[in-house]
Design a protein around this motif. Structure first.
Motif, PDB file in Angstrom:
ATOM      1  N   LEU A 168      34.506  35.901  13.837  1.00 30.23           N
ATOM      2  CA  LEU A 168      33.893  36.893  12.963  1.00 30.23           C
ATOM      3  C   LEU A 168      32.568  37.325  13.564  1.00 30.23           C
ATOM      4  N   GLY A 169      32.246  38.612  13.415  1.00 23.12           N
ATOM      5  CA  GLY A 169      30.995  39.124  13.967  1.00 23.12           C
ATOM      6  C   GLY A 169      30.938  38.965  15.470  1.00 23.12           C
ATOM      7  N   ASN A 170      29.818  38.427  15.962  1.00 21.31           N
ATOM      8  CA  ASN A 170      29.622  38.232  17.398  1.00 21.31           C
ATOM      9  C   ASN A 170      29.819  36.786  17.830  1.00 21.31           C
ATOM     10  N   ALA A 171      30.407  35.967  16.969  1.00 22.35           N
ATOM     11  CA  ALA A 171      30.620  34.562  17.297  1.00 22.35           C
ATOM     12  C   ALA A 171      31.532  34.429  18.512  1.00 22.35           C
ATOM     13  N   GLU A 172      31.201  33.476  19.379  1.00 18.84           N
ATOM     14  CA  GLU A 172      31.981  33.251  20.596  1.00 18.84           C
ATOM     15  C   GLU A 172      32.752  31.943  20.500  1.00 18.84           C
ATOM     16  N   PHE A 173      33.887  31.911  21.186  1.00 18.85           N
ATOM     17  CA  PHE A 173      34.732  30.721  21.193  1.00 18.85           C
ATOM     18  C   PHE A 173      34.400  29.836  22.390  1.00 18.85           C
ATOM     19  N   ALA A 174      34.217  28.539  22.141  1.00 19.49           N
ATOM     20  CA  ALA A 174      33.981  27.584  23.223  1.00 19.49           C
ATOM     21  C   ALA A 174      35.323  26.988  23.642  1.00 19.49           C
ATOM     22  N   GLU A 175      35.565  26.925  24.910  1.00 19.89           N
ATOM     23  CA  GLU A 175      36.847  26.420  25.411  1.00 19.89           C
ATOM     24  C   GLU A 175      37.010  24.931  25.126  1.00 19.89           C
ATOM     25  N   THR A 176      35.908  24.182  25.185  1.00 17.34           N
ATOM     26  CA  THR A 176      35.973  22.743  24.945  1.00 17.34           C
ATOM     27  C   THR A 176      34.817  22.310  24.056  1.00 17.34           C
ATOM     28  N   LEU A 177      34.970  21.161  23.438  1.00 19.72           N
ATOM     29  CA  LEU A 177      33.893  20.608  22.630  1.00 19.72           C
ATOM     30  C   LEU A 177      32.699  20.242  23.496  1.00 19.72           C
ATOM     31  N   ASP A 178      32.959  19.717  24.679  1.00 22.91           N
ATOM     32  CA  ASP A 178      31.873  19.346  25.585  1.00 22.91           C
ATOM     33  C   ASP A 178      31.014  20.550  25.944  1.00 22.91           C
ATOM     34  N   GLU A 179      31.655  21.690  26.157  1.00 22.54           N
ATOM     35  CA  GLU A 179      30.923  22.922  26.467  1.00 22.54           C
ATOM     36  C   GLU A 179      29.978  23.285  25.330  1.00 22.54           C
TER      37      GLU A 179
ATOM     38  N   LEU B  51      20.943  28.793  19.074  1.00 24.50           N
ATOM     39  CA  LEU B  51      22.402  28.810  19.198  1.00 24.50           C
ATOM     40  C   LEU B  51      22.987  27.749  18.271  1.00 24.50           C
ATOM     41  N   LEU B  52      23.750  28.196  17.301  1.00 24.08           N
ATOM     42  CA  LEU B  52      24.428  27.300  16.368  1.00 24.08           C
ATOM     43  C   LEU B  52      25.843  27.025  16.874  1.00 24.08           C
ATOM     44  N   GLY B  53      26.150  25.765  17.050  1.00 24.26           N
ATOM     45  CA  GLY B  53      27.491  25.368  17.469  1.00 24.26           C
ATOM     46  C   GLY B  53      28.260  24.825  16.281  1.00 24.26           C
ATOM     47  N   ILE B  54      29.355  25.473  15.942  1.00 24.77           N
ATOM     48  CA  ILE B  54      30.157  25.091  14.780  1.00 24.77           C
ATOM     49  C   ILE B  54      31.436  24.420  15.267  1.00 24.77           C
ATOM     50  N   VAL B  55      31.656  23.197  14.811  1.00 29.43           N
ATOM     51  CA  VAL B  55      32.878  22.466  15.157  1.00 29.43           C
ATOM     52  C   VAL B  55      33.802  22.513  13.945  1.00 29.43           C
ATOM     53  N   GLY B  56      34.859  23.296  14.050  1.00 23.05           N
ATOM     54  CA  GLY B  56      35.760  23.520  12.920  1.00 23.05           C
ATOM     55  C   GLY B  56      35.465  24.871  12.298  1.00 23.05           C
TER      56      GLY B  56
ATOM     57  N   MET C 273      20.807  35.785   9.995  1.00 25.30           N
ATOM     58  CA  MET C 273      19.445  35.274  10.134  1.00 25.30           C
ATOM     59  C   MET C 273      18.958  35.350  11.579  1.00 25.30           C
ATOM     60  N   GLY C 274      19.734  35.982  12.434  1.00 21.30           N
ATOM     61  CA  GLY C 274      19.312  36.169  13.821  1.00 21.30           C
ATOM     62  C   GLY C 274      19.744  35.071  14.771  1.00 21.30           C
ATOM     63  N   MET C 275      20.593  34.165  14.309  1.00 20.74           N
ATOM     64  CA  MET C 275      21.060  33.087  15.177  1.00 20.74           C
ATOM     65  C   MET C 275      22.263  33.546  15.995  1.00 20.74           C
ATOM     66  N   LYS C 276      22.432  32.899  17.131  1.00 25.26           N
ATOM     67  CA  LYS C 276      23.644  33.104  17.925  1.00 25.26           C
ATOM     68  C   LYS C 276      24.630  32.015  17.543  1.00 25.26           C
ATOM     69  N   VAL C 277      25.921  32.351  17.562  1.00 29.33           N
ATOM     70  CA  VAL C 277      26.939  31.417  17.079  1.00 29.33           C
ATOM     71  C   VAL C 277      28.040  31.239  18.115  1.00 29.33           C
TER      72      VAL C 277
END
Length: 271
Positions: free
Chosen positions: A211-222, A176-181, A196-200
């Motif tokens: 974009l794609g199947n990327a999910e939004f995190a409600e908070t940075l802590d999450e 699971l790749l967590g992208i901040v920004g 490459m088969g990663m979850k985002v």
């Protein structure tokens, strides 16, 4: 049939020769390009230098200049091009009485005192997509290298050792790749990582279309608690300066990786 009407006064007839000479009159009043001086700093690519010179502008290039010399150059410069090092602050711009514009050959404009430049009527331009793909690919390479301990193995080989081991090494597929920004770079990284088969999953203070199947995190802590890799892609602003420190690192998942692809100032140095 009635004959075509003609103006009784010959002076009222259109003077076609005046229209033909008008472009010549305009061209004569155009400011000569060779008198327009452009200063390009920080090794701006030679292609830009060649194109500007081909157009007839006077171009001076330099990797960097001492402060006194830079001040003198700015007094006679009409356009200046920088990348991400040379500060275009008030103390310098106040000497640039002929400056018409500032070009940032990069994504960020944080080296420019934008309010002061605007007060002087000096527009600032940037290239928001110039390095988007380059940075995204670099981060993908770093993710793979960190997960495979490539740098450790490389160091050992350079010291004459050969340890064939896979302990602690992992594929990136399924991580699971967590992208901040989630801006230009973050969203591009998101696409490459999914291919490459990663979850985002991403976090951004502004609403962004995923974009794609990327999910939004409600908070940075999450995001910090869930991600196997955290990749930072935020601009340097008053709000982001020092946004990541000991408190955030403690909230990250145990064994996770951290990559800062933003400015160094967004990290608290002591942490």
């Amino acid at each position: 049939s009635r004959p075509a009407c003609r103006p009784k006064n010959p002076a009222a007839r259109p003077k076609t020769h005046a229209m033909a000479s008008e472009p010549t009159a305009r061209a004569a009043t155009s400011y000569p390009k060779d008198k327009i001086k452009i200063l390009l700093l920080e090794n701006v690519h030679q292609v830009a230098v060649d194109e500007l010179r081909k157009e007839g502008f006077t171009v001076k290039t330099a990797e960097s200049l001492p402060w006194e010399e830079l001040v003198e150059e700015m007094k006679t410069t009409h356009a200046v091009g920088i990348r991400s090092k040379t500060p275009m602050q008030e103390e310098l711009l106040q000497h640039a009485n002929k400056l018409l514009c500032i070009g940032c050959f990069c994504i960020g404009t944080d080296r420019v005192d934008l309010p002061y430049a605007a007060s002087r009527g000096i527009p600032t331009f940037n290239a928001p997509f110039s390095n988007t793909r380059s940075v995204a690919e670099l981060v993908i390479g770093e993710i793979i290298a960190l997960n495979r301990h490539l740098m450790d193995r490389s160091t050992e080989c350079h010291r004459g050792a050969w340890y064939k081991m896979a302990k602690g090494c992992h594929e990136v597929r399924g991580k699971l790749l967590g992208i901040v920004g989630y801006g230009h770079v973050g969203s591009q990284l998101s696409i490459l990582a999914e291919n490459m088969g990663m979850k985002v999953k991403f976090f951004d203070t502004a609403p962004k279309l995923n974009l794609g199947n990327a999910e939004f995190a409600e908070t940075l802590d999450e995001l910090l608690a869930e991600a196997d890799i955290i990749s930072l892609h935020v601009p340097r602003t008053a709000e982001t300066r020092g946004m990541f420190g000991a408190e955030q690192f403690k909230k990250m998942k145990k064994g996770s990786l951290f990559i800062n692809a933003a400015r160094g100032e967004v990290i608290v140095p002591a942490d």
